[in-house]
Design an enzyme around this catalytic site. Sequence first.
Site, PDB file in Angstrom:
ATOM      1  N   CYS A  46       0.810  -1.158  -0.095  1.00 55.73           N
ATOM      2  CA  CYS A  46      -0.095   0.020  -0.086  1.00 55.73           C
ATOM      3  C   CYS A  46       0.718   1.312  -0.082  1.00 55.73           C
ATOM      4  O   CYS A  46       1.586   1.492   0.900  1.00 55.73           O
ATOM      5  CB  CYS A  46      -0.945  -0.257   1.481  1.00 55.73           C
ATOM      6  SG  CYS A  46      -1.763   1.445   1.615  1.00 55.73           S
ATOM      7  N   CYS A  79      -4.836   6.133  -4.925  1.00 51.28           N
ATOM      8  CA  CYS A  79      -4.100   4.535  -4.505  1.00 51.28           C
ATOM      9  C   CYS A  79      -2.536   4.882  -4.946  1.00 51.28           C
ATOM     10  O   CYS A  79      -2.414   4.974  -6.094  1.00 51.28           O
ATOM     11  CB  CYS A  79      -4.708   3.462  -5.319  1.00 51.28           C
ATOM     12  SG  CYS A  79      -3.988   1.883  -5.170  1.00 51.28           S
ATOM     13  N   THR A  85       0.287   2.928  -4.980  1.00 50.58           N
ATOM     14  CA  THR A  85       0.659   1.887  -5.670  1.00 50.58           C
ATOM     15  C   THR A  85       0.269   2.015  -7.117  1.00 50.58           C
ATOM     16  O   THR A  85       1.105   2.037  -8.284  1.00 50.58           O
ATOM     17  CB  THR A  85       0.417   0.500  -5.386  1.00 50.58           C
ATOM     18  OG1 THR A  85      -0.825   0.191  -4.911  1.00 50.58           O
ATOM     19  CG2 THR A  85       1.381   0.166  -4.070  1.00 50.58           C
TER      20      THR A  85
HETATM   21  N1  LIG Z   1      -6.475  -2.391  -2.410  1.00 48.74           N
HETATM   22  C1  LIG Z   1      -5.046  -2.554  -2.540  1.00 48.74           C
HETATM   23  C2  LIG Z   1      -4.187  -2.608  -1.268  1.00 48.74           C
HETATM   24  C3  LIG Z   1      -4.233  -0.847  -1.155  1.00 48.74           C
HETATM   25  C4  LIG Z   1      -3.571   0.074  -1.951  1.00 48.74           C
HETATM   26  C5  LIG Z   1      -3.207   1.379  -1.356  1.00 48.74           C
HETATM   27  N2  LIG Z   1      -4.588   2.111  -1.415  1.00 48.74           N
HETATM   28  C6  LIG Z   1      -2.082   2.039  -2.120  1.00 48.74           C
HETATM   29  O1  LIG Z   1      -1.972   3.311  -1.623  1.00 48.74           O
HETATM   30  O2  LIG Z   1      -1.317   1.729  -2.729  1.00 48.74           O
HETATM   31  C7  LIG Z   1      -4.742  -4.066  -3.016  1.00 48.74           C
HETATM   32  O3  LIG Z   1      -5.735  -4.842  -2.502  1.00 48.74           O
HETATM   33  O4  LIG Z   1      -3.981  -4.453  -3.723  1.00 48.74           O
END
Ligand SMILES: N[C@@H](CCC[C@H](N)C(=O)O)C(=O)O
Length: 328
Positions: free
Chosen positions: A76, A227, A229
């Site tokens: 994350c 998000c 990533t």
């Molecule tokens: N929902 C994502 C995990 C969280 C990612 C996050 N919000 C970020 O900032 O990268 C998953 O299930 O891969």
Amino acid sequence: MIIEGLKSHGSGNDFLIIDELTTTLTFTEEERENFAKALCNREKLGADGILFVMKSEHADCRMRVFNADGSEASMCGNGLRCVARYANDVLGLDKMIVETMKANLLVEKTEDIYEGIPTFKVEISPVSFNVKDLPLVLAKEQLQNETLPELHDTLLFSALAVPNPHLITLVDSDVLQSDLQEELSTKVNQPNELFPDGVNVSFVKELEPGSIYVRTFERGVGFTNACGTAMSASSLVTCSVGLNALESEISVYNNGGKVKCVVHHDVESQTYSIDLIGNATYEFKVSIEIDLDQPEKFEMLEKEDFELETSLYAKLQDEVQSYLRTKL
Ligand SMILES: N[C@@H](CCC[C@H](N)C(=O)O)C(=O)O
């Protein structure tokens, strides 16, 4: 039991930090999943995920991230900036290594992205374009800027793991304003043959040279403000298609603010990594009384707001949103 939580956000992607680093708290896997489902519920406390900050045998600390639906994610990016700030506060280190599910990652305090906003740079790596690493069930090794006819006839998709899974497409304003992203994301995040573990789906639009907008439907959550990533993976995709350049700062706008990404390519090892640079903002501290057997019945006892930094962040958000109104 009583637990202290720290609500924080990176680009409006919000998390409850639970400290197992400087406390004696510890939880079973089932408790972590149930806490995430209960505490992320927006009818009560509400968050996109829970960040457990823990001791590490290999690094300065460890982060585990649970999505709002109780599933655990391997990474994350926005959450890692929040953890970097928290660990910086409690350990007093400006530069640290944080253990995550698949990699030990470098995080560091850096120059404020906007006046008075605590800012952290975090490493997003390892990166893989191999469909097996998402997983994406396809009869070829990679999907890079190509159609995925099982999903849509004309959109060009790229699939990559950073190391959590992302599906990315570059779109124009009309597509962005349609319901297509929700429709496709819902399809690949319910039982389906392409993405057995689901996938984070991003629609990306170029705003001007060096600037992009990214909107993400997150696996295990739904649409979020941003998000980390996904913004990192999207930056890499825009470099791969020649819209942006490697090794130079890309401004990445989102519904919750703005970050900067720099995509690195190591020619010798043929590997990529991305620097994700952005805010780590505290919203409030909260004491929670929670019964491990009935976590959904938790009570919030005391809440202390971080008013100054929340109001400073609101200024950045105002500027970003008025810029986006002229561009989207
Ligand atoms: N929902 C994502 C995990 C969280 C990612 C996050 N919000 C970020 O900032 O990268 C998953 O299930 O891969």
